[in-house]
Scaffold this motif. Structure first.
Motif, PDB file in Angstrom:
ATOM      1  N   THR A  33       0.855  -1.184   0.000  1.00 62.48           N
ATOM      2  CA  THR A  33       0.000   0.000   0.000  1.00 62.48           C
ATOM      3  C   THR A  33       0.888   1.230   0.000  1.00 62.48           C
ATOM      4  O   THR A  33       1.788   1.351   0.839  1.00 62.48           O
ATOM      5  N   PRO A  41      -4.411   7.041   0.043  1.00 64.10           N
ATOM      6  CA  PRO A  41      -3.870   6.087  -0.933  1.00 64.10           C
ATOM      7  C   PRO A  41      -3.399   6.797  -2.202  1.00 64.10           C
ATOM      8  O   PRO A  41      -4.050   7.732  -2.686  1.00 64.10           O
ATOM      9  N   LEU A  42      -2.267   6.357  -2.717  1.00 64.80           N
ATOM     10  CA  LEU A  42      -1.684   6.973  -3.909  1.00 64.80           C
ATOM     11  C   LEU A  42      -1.836   6.000  -5.084  1.00 64.80           C
ATOM     12  O   LEU A  42      -1.165   4.966  -5.154  1.00 64.80           O
ATOM     13  N   THR A 153      -0.134   0.583  -8.353  1.00 64.47           N
ATOM     14  CA  THR A 153      -1.181   0.678  -7.341  1.00 64.47           C
ATOM     15  C   THR A 153      -2.516   1.051  -7.972  1.00 64.47           C
ATOM     16  O   THR A 153      -2.587   1.821  -8.937  1.00 64.47           O
ATOM     17  N   GLY A 157      -4.641   2.494  -3.664  1.00 61.43           N
ATOM     18  CA  GLY A 157      -3.217   2.588  -3.349  1.00 61.43           C
ATOM     19  C   GLY A 157      -2.536   1.254  -3.135  1.00 61.43           C
ATOM     20  O   GLY A 157      -1.423   1.207  -2.620  1.00 61.43           O
TER      21      GLY A 157
END
Length: 204
Positions: A33, A41-42, A153, A157
């Motif tokens: 993550t 979250p990216l 991701t 993420g």
């Protein structure tokens, strides 16, 4: 299993070790993550495993393409291994001049339509930033890795890499929003024989 069968299997395993035959290497899925500086979250980050084992297992991929369509590069981020040949077909009706001046790969494909005569071989690891001399808004990246274990991701993420071999590695992550030349995130990664979950966070 009969006692005789057990003895035969054990003897076969012992013989394989004595003869230097390769034994199965334990591997496990690794879920990563990636979080941004705000803790959210990216999405769209590239994560990969770096180690001697990864470098030994990496092989060039085939059929890699970065297409020009609608005055944009597709995909915006391409992930390949070192030695991979990448084609740059122009599917627009206007000509493009594709280039990269990045240390990972410097090249120019001067004004053309259709498919270039030869693909571009990315022979060094790193991040190659792509542009077009005619259309300044066009930008993309080719991430060149020395590892067969990588993923991107999703909206949450998270990225999943299957069958990462047991051992000590370095986990790295990069995102196109990182400044040009910025180092990838990294942390130690120790993989055993069971599924592993870990988190990387962009420093504020």
């Amino acid at each position: 299993m009969s006692g005789r069968g057990f003895v035969q299997r054990a003897a076969a395993g012992f013989l394989a070790v004595c003869l230097g035959a390769p034994m199965p290497v334990a591997a496990a899925p690794v879920e990563v993550t990636v979080l941004g500086t705000d803790g959210r979250p990216l999405a769209g980050a590239v994560v990969w495993v770096d180690s001697a084992a990864a470098r030994a297992a990496a092989q060039p991929v085939s059929g890699a393409e970065v297409v020009q369509r609608g005055k944009a590069f597709l995909p915006e981020v391409a992930v390949v291994t070192v030695g991979s040949a990448v084609d740059f077909p122009n599917q627009d009706t206007v000509r493009h001049h594709v280039y990269s001046f990045s240390p990972a790969k410097r090249f120019e494909l001067k004004l053309y339509v259709g498919r270039p005569e030869k693909p571009v071989v990315f022979d060094k690891p790193g991040i190659a930033v792509l542009g077009c001399n005619i259309h300044d808004q066009m930008q993309a990246w080719v991430v060149v890795l020395e590892s067969p274990w990588s993923a991107r991701t999703n909206a949450q993420g998270r990225a999943l890499m299957a069958d990462v071999p047991a051992g000590t590695h370095v986990l790295r992550a990069w995102h196109p929003d990182f400044p040009v030349g910025a180092s990838a995130l990294e942390q130690a990664l120790v993989v055993g024989g069971s599924p592993l979950q870990t988190t990387l966070r962009v420093a504020g």
